[in-house]
Motif scaffolding. Structure first.
Motif, mmCIF file in Angstrom:
data_model
loop_
_atom_site.group_PDB
_atom_site.id
_atom_site.type_symbol
_atom_site.label_atom_id
_atom_site.label_comp_id
_atom_site.label_asym_id
_atom_site.label_seq_id
_atom_site.Cartn_x
_atom_site.Cartn_y
_atom_site.Cartn_z
ATOM 1 N N SER B 26 -5.715 5.235 -5.704
ATOM 2 C CA SER B 26 -5.406 5.528 -4.357
ATOM 3 C C SER B 26 -4.626 4.390 -3.892
ATOM 4 C CB SER B 26 -6.522 5.890 -3.640
ATOM 5 O OG SER B 26 -7.469 4.610 -3.637
ATOM 6 N N SER B 29 -0.910 4.059 -2.374
ATOM 7 C CA SER B 29 -0.596 4.682 -0.642
ATOM 8 C C SER B 29 -0.856 3.613 0.366
ATOM 9 C CB SER B 29 -1.569 5.889 -0.239
ATOM 10 O OG SER B 29 -2.816 5.412 -0.151
ATOM 11 N N GLU B 30 -1.119 2.389 -0.107
ATOM 12 C CA GLU B 30 -1.366 1.268 0.771
ATOM 13 C C GLU B 30 -0.197 0.476 0.726
ATOM 14 O OE1 GLU B 30 -4.001 0.565 2.734
ATOM 15 O OE2 GLU B 30 -4.774 2.475 2.040
ATOM 16 N N HIS B 408 1.056 4.028 -11.250
ATOM 17 C CA HIS B 408 0.263 5.143 -11.809
ATOM 18 C C HIS B 408 0.869 5.365 -13.203
ATOM 19 C CE1 HIS B 408 -0.587 7.001 -7.610
ATOM 20 N NE2 HIS B 408 -1.471 6.195 -7.833
#
Lengths: 440, 440
Positions: B26, B29-30, B408
């Motif tokens: 996750s 997304s930062e 990813h």
């Protein structure tokens, strides 16, 4: 008091007239100054300009964010130190490609001091004379300049016969020291404008005198660049350093600059020989071979964000002559001093124990005025609380700086009214102003 | 080819599964990565995060713009070097207040090399033994490290009897050199992870071996900080430097950091003794007296804008363990390598002349993989043109970096598909990729 009202009205009329006649007046609108603030500390940290703000967004969001690593090419980050250096060169009378922007002023001072010593040692060896071991400076030079000599001395003096020594003398004794000890002095290192009292050295005369004795000169231009006309090339100055966050408005801790006379570049050796000073940095060769030009002063990777913001701030100077900046700086300085004196004269003398701690003539000092007062710290805090941002220099100096790009003459009058009133009413004695808990 | 389609589908399924199982997934997304880009060059310049972008606006517009000079106090700029240093300390296993953020990695290297030499000379004097004059390093260390020793040597060797020498040997000969020449070696200076091939030194074993011979150690953590677990304090490392614009995502040319073991701080002397390293910088004393703590490594005024952006970027690491980062980095590295190998195996061997230029085991190398190819430069350019941003290191190395925070596993598969296809079809032979006109 009616006489004071009359005086204030007269001074206001004068200030407005001076504003109207000021060819630089409109530049104030290029800055993003906070409301209700008179900023007379641009000599410590210049304020944010619209151009700098916009560039900050661009370099972060567009360049770093979107172009990522390719910005070194597509946004020419790789040449930013020379691009910025050349903008500064124009402001200090230096030839193109003799100024580079990098590191801090202190680090650049170390590079150039070391380089000067190496040149001096080589000259002594060629001449078969004793190596010169003194660096002549001034007792009340900005401390970092003296500290850097002390640090270099400690390094060099470990295990060697030749002891490097700092010789720091009173300002009035500099000429005599050169005359008397010239053959032992490797480098004359002075700050052009004194940080406390704004005294200006005669750069040309001292450079000439030093050269006549075979001494290299290194000028610190921290309080000169962008506000005092300079002619480094014409005066045959050997080395100079300067900072960009004062009158150049480059932002907090913006990188410093370094100047080397073109004639010295071929033989120069500076010890902070990082990869970006290499002739071919991206060939990753085993041995250091310095770049031919001023790039040889580069060391590590520069702070691109800070340097980009500075680059944008410098664009404002493109259309302005430094002589015009100096003329306005003197006028602001003079008008402020005159307001303070006239306002004080309209009260009893005991109400205004501010003592001028600098030359009485505005044209004889840098872009600042200094007052001595036992409560200078508290007065400075009280001024800030009333919107006049000035600064304090230990132990007892109140310093007011005149940045000609964003100050108006009406600001000078208002600052003078507030200052004299604070001193007269002793508002600075409120407890919150007296506690010395601030670092700057 | 059906077999290739099957393989691609299998690999995609595997990649998606790995994404799902990834506890760090996750964090992507930062970051504000551009669309359609696979950024495998975070080991050269980490990308922009939302936090860094927001802080850039805040430090420029709110802090500099509105609070002006008072930000040194109200926004605690004065303590930023130690604030940031302490955030980095946690990532490298250093005790609180033993890491400071300032200057560039190269400048910090110079400070610590000099300080180490002075300590070593003092020890020799105390022991009445000969001064040690060698700095042992590795031939293919990052050049700036070698250049800094060369520059320091030139400075120290002018006019002194003791000649400082750089001894750079092949990686395999380091241990033998310590054994054989230990008594003459003052400092062992190595980069923990090699910039070209990602080889990892055994930091603990080499530190112990060096200490047994009375040698001080200085580790360059440029390619380790934020991605490899480190235990500087536990391993009794003397000195370390590192950079913050790679895995720490601090922004282009973000300031470097320096670490000094707590036990060495009292006797340390570093020659770049600028005013901010002084015990009482704002007393403006004539003589340098160093600060007691790690602040003694400060020199001039830091680049506040660049350092603030870095400060914000570091906050992301607060909730993450470096072991988790390393685990994901190995998994990405391993999966990418395996994709390349499996795809290549499905074609004829002559179509894939990429040669692995690093250890075959992902867990045995830093967070990168390197391939050797005579056209590595052109392949790198072709990759970039197809959205895979990697980098080239002279003379023939293609380097792919794995930043575990924003990559990813599907990115790995896509990068492997594009790389193998470019090599197989020789798309890199298009003229625009062959002309070597880029600087990085």
């Amino acid at each position: 008091m009616p006489s004071n009202h009359k005086l204030a009205a007269d001074l206001l009329a004068k200030a407005k007239k001076l504003n109207q006649e000021d060819p630089l007046a409109s530049f104030k609108s290029e800055f993003l100054l906070p409301q209700n603030v008179i900023y007379v500390d641009g000599n410590s940290l210049g304020p944010l300009s619209k151009a700098a703000k916009n560039r900050a967004v661009e370099v972060v969001e567009q360049q770093w964010g979107n172009s990522l690593i390719s910005s070194w090419n597509v946004h020419d980050w790789i040449n930013l130190p020379t691009t910025v250096g050349n903008k500064i060169a124009k402001l200090i009378g230096a030839a193109p490609n003799t100024v580079i922007c990098c590191d801090s002023i202190s680090v650049n001072l170390f590079k150039l001091l070391s380089a000067a010593l190496l040149l001096s040692a080589k000259q002594a060896a060629d001449d078969k004379t004793d190596a010169r071991t003194l660096i002549l400076s001034q007792k009340d030079n900005f401390p970092t300049d003296l500290y850097m000599v002390q640090g270099l001395g400690q390094l060099l003096n470990s295990g060697t016969q030749t002891k490097l020594e700092l010789m720091s003398v009173d300002s009035k004794d500099i000429t005599r020291s050169i005359e008397e000890h010239g053959h032992r002095i490797a480098v004359l290192m002075l700050t052009h404008v004194n940080f406390r009292n704004g005294d200006i050295h005669d750069l040309q005369a001292l450079t000439e005198l030093a050269h006549a004795k075979g001494i290299l000169v290194l000028w610190d231009l921290a309080h000169s660049a962008g506000v005092l006309p300079l002619a480094l090339e014409e005066c045959e100055v050997d080395f100079a350093v300067g900072c960009t966050y004062k009158y150049l408005n480059g932002g907090p801790g913006a990188p410093g600059f370094a100047y080397v006379a073109e004639r010295l570049l071929p033989d120069l050796q500076q010890p902070l020989s990082g990869w970006l000073g290499h002739k071919k940095p991206f060939d990753f060769e085993h041995d250091y071979e310095k770049a031919a030009g001023i790039e040889q002063l580069l060391c590590g990777t520069p702070s691109i964000i800070s340097m980009s913001v500075l680059d944008a701030a410098l664009d404002m100077f493109e259309t302005i002559s430094v002589s015009d900046l100096r003329a306005k700086s003197i006028a602001l300085n003079d008008f402020f001093q005159s307001c303070v004196e006239q306002i004080n004269a309209s009260y009893s003398p005991s109400d205004s124990p501010l003592v001028l701690a600098c030359n009485e003539q505005a044209q004889m000092r840098g872009s600042q005025i200094s007052y001595k007062h036992p409560h200078a710290y508290a007065i400075c805090q009280a001024l800030i609380s009333e919107g006049v941002i000035s600064d304090f220099r230990s132990p007892d100096i109140l310093r007011i700086g005149f940045s000609p790009l964003f100050l108006h003459f009406t600001d000078m009058l208002n600052a003078a009214l507030i200052l004299t009133s604070i001193v007269r009413t002793k508002r600075y004695t409120q407890p919150q102003f007296l506690i010395k808990n601030k670092v700057t």
